[in-house]
Design a protein around this motif. Structure first.
Motif, PDB file in Angstrom:
ATOM      1  N   PRO A   1      -1.816   8.855   3.665  1.00 27.31           N
ATOM      2  CA  PRO A   1      -2.004  10.303   3.473  1.00 27.31           C
ATOM      3  C   PRO A   1      -0.721  11.029   3.106  1.00 27.31           C
ATOM      4  O   PRO A   1      -0.748  11.949   2.292  1.00 27.31           O
ATOM      5  N   GLU A   2       0.408  10.618   3.702  1.00 30.01           N
ATOM      6  CA  GLU A   2       1.665  11.304   3.398  1.00 30.01           C
ATOM      7  C   GLU A   2       2.067  11.100   1.941  1.00 30.01           C
ATOM      8  O   GLU A   2       2.483  12.041   1.254  1.00 30.01           O
ATOM      9  N   VAL A   3       1.956   9.847   1.452  1.00 33.83           N
ATOM     10  CA  VAL A   3       2.311   9.563   0.057  1.00 33.83           C
ATOM     11  C   VAL A   3       1.330  10.250  -0.884  1.00 33.83           C
ATOM     12  O   VAL A   3       1.710  10.777  -1.935  1.00 33.83           O
TER      13      VAL A   3
ATOM     14  N   ARG B   1       0.823  -1.202   0.000  1.00 34.78           N
ATOM     15  CA  ARG B   1       0.000   0.000   0.000  1.00 34.78           C
ATOM     16  C   ARG B   1       0.862   1.259   0.000  1.00 34.78           C
ATOM     17  O   ARG B   1       0.417   2.317  -0.457  1.00 34.78           O
ATOM     18  N   VAL B   2       2.093   1.126   0.491  1.00 37.91           N
ATOM     19  CA  VAL B   2       3.020   2.264   0.487  1.00 37.91           C
ATOM     20  C   VAL B   2       3.929   2.233  -0.729  1.00 37.91           C
ATOM     21  O   VAL B   2       4.142   3.250  -1.395  1.00 37.91           O
ATOM     22  N   THR B   3       4.488   1.041  -1.045  1.00 39.32           N
ATOM     23  CA  THR B   3       5.505   0.967  -2.100  1.00 39.32           C
ATOM     24  C   THR B   3       4.909   1.172  -3.481  1.00 39.32           C
ATOM     25  O   THR B   3       5.580   1.729  -4.365  1.00 39.32           O
ATOM     26  N   ARG B   4       3.689   0.715  -3.725  1.00 33.12           N
ATOM     27  CA  ARG B   4       3.107   0.898  -5.056  1.00 33.12           C
ATOM     28  C   ARG B   4       2.933   2.377  -5.405  1.00 33.12           C
ATOM     29  O   ARG B   4       3.368   2.809  -6.484  1.00 33.12           O
ATOM     30  N   PRO B   5       2.315   3.186  -4.526  1.00 30.98           N
ATOM     31  CA  PRO B   5       2.230   4.622  -4.856  1.00 30.98           C
ATOM     32  C   PRO B   5       3.602   5.284  -4.961  1.00 30.98           C
ATOM     33  O   PRO B   5       3.803   6.154  -5.808  1.00 30.98           O
ATOM     34  N   VAL B   6       4.558   4.870  -4.134  1.00 25.72           N
ATOM     35  CA  VAL B   6       5.900   5.456  -4.229  1.00 25.72           C
ATOM     36  C   VAL B   6       6.547   5.083  -5.562  1.00 25.72           C
ATOM     37  O   VAL B   6       7.214   5.911  -6.202  1.00 25.72           O
TER      38      VAL B   6
END
Length: 415
Positions: free
Chosen positions: A184-186, A154-159
């Motif tokens: 929210p931060e990403v 959930r974090v690495t894909r948007p990054v």
């Protein structure tokens, strides 16, 4: 791996004490049942029903009588049995398990009731409980890894999407935008990057329009200059000034067209790389030196020109190379005294060509710097144009004394 390590550490801290507790509870339960069985015989001690009570015991038992007789299961007289004959009830370790000894005082002497509990009974149900705990721990570790993987994705894909977007923007595709998502931060970073891309596009568009507008404004004084040239009495002087005014007007028109085409060209190159421009450096240099030769004659400047016998192809457009040569020759006429000679030399190489422009002036000052600072009272943009042209072709620029050497290549790079 981090989730597996943390989950494993927590489970070890929790399940190891629990496993030891399960084993202790199992042993205590087996010993408690053995003690209860031994105490059930106590009521029959001293009565004729003692042999029958021993036979009916649910577990094998041995009764040591004061006269030395033994009832029930045969068993050796161990140190624990001797201690029990003194009147103490004890539980002792024996070969293959433990023995529970209950001492009963009678008129004839102490009677010792012995119940043996084997290791299998002491560990009854422990292995099954430990296996269940192990399977539970394994399931919890796997569950922790799966949940951590889902959360990490959930974090690495948007990054990762933001990284790909930044590469597209760096490649010139200013229409690229991110789909905000993830934590929210990403998501905030994605929105900020979209805003940045839009702002860059607006600034570039404003710059292009400003250059086009400024160039368009120059047309009016140029038209006046052409009219003044036509009014001169000397036909040769009028033709010369008129030719220069026409050349300047063509240059201004080229700037307007180039700035208006650049947006579409950048967008197209972001999808499909454009074909590398190229030109014959021999022809371009010859034409620009011929153009400046008129001014050189007016200022009584001697000049020499050396060109290859054949064409010298370089990875620069004809217009860019002409602007580069004009910038170098313009520096010669602007920053050296009239009458000083200059030389232009173009040498073909295996990887392109080398253009050298030198003069008899004092050379570049020691404080010669980068763009916007020439150290000679000028803006320094002329040499910057030459440097960028050479670097765009895969070459570079060297300045030594009063000579400027441009290495023009056939590929992309910076020298």
């Amino acid at each position: 791996m981090l989730a597996a390590a943390v989950t494993g550490a927590v489970l070890v801290a929790l399940l190891v004490p629990m496993a030891l507790l399960i084993r202790t509870v199992a042993e205590n339960g087996a010993l408690s049942r053995a003690t209860s069985a031994a105490e059930s015989v106590v009521v029959a001690v001293g009565t004729p029903d003692l042999p029958l009570a021993v036979e009916r015991m649910p577990v094998p038992a041995t009764v040591f009588l004061p006269d030395g007789r033994v009832l029930g299961e045969p068993a050796p007289v161990s140190d624990a049995v001797r201690l029990a004959k003194t009147g103490r009830s004890v539980t002792a370790q024996a070969q293959g398990g433990r023995e529970v000894l209950v001492s009963v005082r009678t008129a004839e002497g102490p009677v010792v009731i012995r119940v043996f509990v084997g290791d299998a009974e002491l560990a009854g149900g422990v292995r099954e409980a430990w296996l269940a705990l192990g399977l539970l721990a394994l399931a919890l570790v796997v569950l922790g890894i799966v949940l951590a993987d889902r959360l990490a994705l959930r974090v690495t894909r948007p990054v990762g999407e933001l990284a790909r977007l930044s590469h597209r923007l760096a490649g010139g595709d200013l229409s690229a935008r991110a789909e905000p998502g993830g934590p929210p931060e990403v998501e905030s970073v994605g929105r900020a990057l979209n805003h940045l891309a839009g702002r860059i596009g607006d600034l570039l568009e404003a710059e292009r329009e400003s250059v086009a507008d400024l160039s368009h404004r120059l047309r009016t004084p140029l038209m006046g200059l052409g009219a003044d040239a036509e009014s001169l009495r000397d036909p040769e002087e009028a033709a010369r000034i008129g030719a220069r005014a026409d050349a300047l007007e063509r240059a201004v028109s080229a700037v307007i067209e180039e700035t208006r085409r650049r947006a579409d060209r950048d967008a197209a190159e972001a999808v499909t790389p454009a074909r590398r421009p190229s030109c014959d450096a021999t022809s371009v240099v010859r034409g620009r030196v011929l153009f400046w030769s008129v001014l050189a004659e007016d200022q009584e400047r001697a000049f020499t020109i050396e060109l290859p016998d054949g064409p010298a192809e370089v990875a620069v457009s004809e217009g860019d190379l002409a602007a580069c040569v004009d910038a170098l020759l313009g520096n010669v006429f602007a920053h050296t005294a009239e009458g000083l000679a200059f030389a232009v030399r173009l040498a073909a190489t295996a990887t392109g060509a080398v253009l050298t422009v030198s003069d008899d002036g004092p050379g570049f000052p020691a404080e010669f710097g980068e763009r916007g600072s020439s150290g000679g009272g000028s803006t320094g943009l002329g040499l910057d144009i030459a440097r960028r042209t050479a670097q765009a072709s895969g070459g570079g620029m060297r300045v030594a004394g009063s000579a400027v050497e441009l290495v023009l290549g056939r590929g992309t790079g910076a020298g």
